[in-house]
Design an enzyme around this catalytic site. Sequence first.
Site, PDB file in Angstrom:
ATOM      1  N   ARG A 224       0.860  -1.178   0.000  1.00 45.76           N
ATOM      2  CA  ARG A 224       0.000   0.000   0.000  1.00 45.76           C
ATOM      3  C   ARG A 224       0.897   1.228   0.000  1.00 45.76           C
ATOM      4  NH1 ARG A 224      -4.647  -1.347  -1.706  1.00 45.76           N
ATOM      5  NH2 ARG A 224      -5.750   0.302  -0.609  1.00 45.76           N
ATOM      6  N   ASP A 248       4.751   0.547  -7.097  1.00 45.89           N
ATOM      7  CA  ASP A 248       3.532   0.257  -7.849  1.00 45.89           C
ATOM      8  C   ASP A 248       2.309   0.843  -7.171  1.00 45.89           C
ATOM      9  OD1 ASP A 248       2.184  -1.158 -10.065  1.00 45.89           O
ATOM     10  OD2 ASP A 248       1.286  -2.348  -8.457  1.00 45.89           O
ATOM     11  N   GLU A 253      -3.387   8.227  -5.466  1.00 44.98           N
ATOM     12  CA  GLU A 253      -3.465   7.651  -6.802  1.00 44.98           C
ATOM     13  C   GLU A 253      -4.678   8.210  -7.547  1.00 44.98           C
ATOM     14  OE1 GLU A 253      -3.372   3.389  -6.588  1.00 44.98           O
ATOM     15  OE2 GLU A 253      -1.498   3.344  -5.482  1.00 44.98           O
ATOM     16  N   HIS A 272      -0.116   0.966 -10.239  1.00 41.49           N
ATOM     17  CA  HIS A 272      -0.894   0.023  -9.419  1.00 41.49           C
ATOM     18  C   HIS A 272      -1.415  -1.127 -10.280  1.00 41.49           C
ATOM     19  CE1 HIS A 272      -3.408  -0.172  -5.483  1.00 41.49           C
ATOM     20  NE2 HIS A 272      -3.102  -1.384  -5.914  1.00 41.49           N
ATOM     21  N   SER A 274       0.476  -4.354 -10.441  1.00 47.84           N
ATOM     22  CA  SER A 274       1.255  -5.573 -10.196  1.00 47.84           C
ATOM     23  C   SER A 274       0.395  -6.828 -10.116  1.00 47.84           C
ATOM     24  CB  SER A 274       2.079  -5.429  -8.913  1.00 47.84           C
ATOM     25  OG  SER A 274       1.248  -5.245  -7.785  1.00 47.84           O
TER      26      SER A 274
END
Length: 315
Positions: A224, A248, A253, A272, A274
């Site tokens: 996170r 990632d 975001e 984000h 992965s």
Amino acid sequence: MTTPTLLVLDAEPLPRLGRLTGRVRVEHADEATLAERLPSADVLLVWDFASHAVRKAWPGDGPRPRWVHTASAGVDHVMCPELAASDTVVTNARGIFDQPIAEYVAALVLAMAKDLPRTWELQRERTWRHREGQRVAGTRAVVVGSGPIGRAIVALLKALGVTTALVGRTPRAGVHGPRDLDRLLARADWVVAAAPLTEDTRGMFDARRFGVMQPSARFVNIGRGGLVVEDALAEALAKRWIAGAALDVFEEEPLTPDSPLWEVPGLLVSPHMSGDTVGWRDELGAQFVEMYERWAAGKSLPNVVDKQRGYVPGH
């Protein structure tokens, strides 16, 4: 018998719930309408796992759903004190993302060890520059987060010949406790953050922790965004306290075009992604349908989150 109402916090594309046709009344909400529709719902499916709307809407008046399922591994975006104190069951999408994220981490490790980002840059420049890559086998990794994702990462890194140490909330067989973390970081070539975001883990990778790491170490966060103090990571890379990093996930975001993180030397930025492989949304939808059928039959649910800890216990 009253037909249950399933409220979906929408995101495109919508989940495929065909098997539930005629067995549940499906309603839809967005951030603007969630609060007014919560009281009429028996179940809430948080399909928009990037939204914080549940945290804002939950404290309102009226009844609340008996079950909340989020189509994500993390639950910090839905948890609030009122939900944590309620009788509502919260579940997550544990099991969907383990292997894809492990593969992504392995890819990052190999890419950084073999300097692939620089190879692509030199190719675009039409520059022939021989370099030496790093051998991955025999290096050391610390994976912080002992859940299914962390364990899958450990398994794949071990297959590459990496010596791994797994760190969790409590020490046990095969898992180090938090007290061992600094000692392990000081010897690690790779540090992977895969922990849930809780009060204990927020900002755990700060200037002090990056200072503990070796100058040759590389850091990866697929957990996170809030696990990392981003300014501290940027400083550590700029001052070469560590050799490189890959993020990632981020505190906010999507990452804005004017974010300074885009230009940090030695930092790989990905949006984000992965755990997102071809067909992942269908897997999430199928998982929820199976769980709903268990719930409707009065059976116990898997993936039940400990609302005080912020993750599914038992690992």
